[in-house]
Design a protein around this motif. Structure first.
Motif, mmCIF file in Angstrom:
data_model
loop_
_atom_site.group_PDB
_atom_site.id
_atom_site.type_symbol
_atom_site.label_atom_id
_atom_site.label_comp_id
_atom_site.label_asym_id
_atom_site.label_seq_id
_atom_site.Cartn_x
_atom_site.Cartn_y
_atom_site.Cartn_z
ATOM 1 N N THR A 1 39.876 52.967 39.996
ATOM 2 C CA THR A 1 39.598 51.380 40.341
ATOM 3 C C THR A 1 39.491 51.285 42.035
ATOM 4 O O THR A 1 38.972 50.043 42.291
ATOM 5 N N HIS B 1 44.335 42.853 34.736
ATOM 6 C CA HIS B 1 45.227 44.153 35.369
ATOM 7 C C HIS B 1 44.365 43.892 37.504
ATOM 8 O O HIS B 1 45.679 44.304 38.380
ATOM 9 N N THR C 1 32.542 44.344 37.953
ATOM 10 C CA THR C 1 33.832 45.749 38.701
ATOM 11 C C THR C 1 34.096 46.406 37.341
ATOM 12 O O THR C 1 33.941 47.901 36.812
ATOM 13 N N ILE D 1 36.762 45.690 35.669
ATOM 14 C CA ILE D 1 38.126 45.877 35.288
ATOM 15 C C ILE D 1 38.455 44.464 34.896
ATOM 16 O O ILE D 1 37.813 43.636 35.062
ATOM 17 N N SER D 2 39.610 44.461 34.199
ATOM 18 C CA SER D 2 40.568 43.631 33.377
ATOM 19 C C SER D 2 41.211 42.178 34.185
ATOM 20 O O SER D 2 41.203 42.691 35.265
ATOM 21 N N LYS E 1 35.740 51.034 42.821
ATOM 22 C CA LYS E 1 34.658 49.978 42.383
ATOM 23 C C LYS E 1 35.186 48.842 43.015
ATOM 24 O O LYS E 1 34.171 48.574 42.794
ATOM 25 N N ALA F 1 36.485 40.769 37.724
ATOM 26 C CA ALA F 1 36.387 41.136 36.918
ATOM 27 C C ALA F 1 34.875 41.739 36.098
ATOM 28 O O ALA F 1 34.813 43.249 35.745
#
Length: 185
Positions: free
Chosen positions: A55, A40, A34, A36-37, A58, A31
């Motif tokens: 996504t 997620h 990248t 990204i959460s 990434k 996370a």
């Protein structure tokens, strides 16, 4: 989600799990790498979410693979991760962040800390109260564990025979912990 979307989400989840396992990086580390959460990524890893191409891109970029690998049913075998620039850089930049790596997660725990830092230094050669232990750790190591966490771990070490415990006041409210002396020494 339709059935083929469920299958695709499951494939992506399996692939992501495999890539993480191969590199020793956990979801939290990915996370950070990248942007990204964590939630997620966990949902994706568990095969419960559709994934956008952005996504997937990434994730693919981080692992140094083509984007179609992320959607592949065949699990991809990475070359040595140490040769993948993004992963190598992530390891180097986060050497002081054990919470991002599967093999080092325990280093953040009070159990690891007491066993690897305090006990070898003979800190418990003298009797210590939990509050004293907490203040010492905070002052000397800049780590802030709760009294409850420390007490729980000291009790475990008492139960396993590493430490001894003495009731300081007689009313079972304050205990003193000390390294058990080895027999014959």
């Amino acid at each position: 989600m339709e059935e083929n979307e469920y299958q695709r989400a499951e494939l992506v989840g399996n692939q992501l799990t495999s890539l993480l396992d191969q590199t020793g990086i956990n979801v939290t580390g990915l996370a950070i790498a990248t942007d990204i959460s964590v939630n997620h990524l966990r949902t994706i890893k568990n095969g419960k979410a559709s994934i956008s191409s952005k996504t997937a891109g990434k994730i693919a970029d981080f692992f140094g693979v083509e984007i179609d690998v992320i959607f592949s049913a065949k699990l991809f075998k990475l070359k040595k991760w140490e040769t993948i620039e993004t992963i190598k850089n992530f390891y180097e930049e986060n050497v002081n962040n054990p919470q991002f790596f599967v093999a080092r997660q325990g280093e953040e725990s009070i159990a690891y800390f007491i066993k690897k830092e305090l006990i070898p230094t003979m800190f418990f050669a003298e009797q210590r109260e939990v509050n004293y232990v907490r203040k010492y750790i905070k002052k000397e190591y800049k780590r802030d564990f709760s009294s409850k966490e420390i007490s729980r771990q000291l009790n475990r070490l008492t139960d396993s025979g590493v430490l001894s415990k003495e009731d300081k006041t007689g009313n079972k409210s304050i205990y003193l912990y000390k390294l058990k002396s080895k027999k014959g020494s």
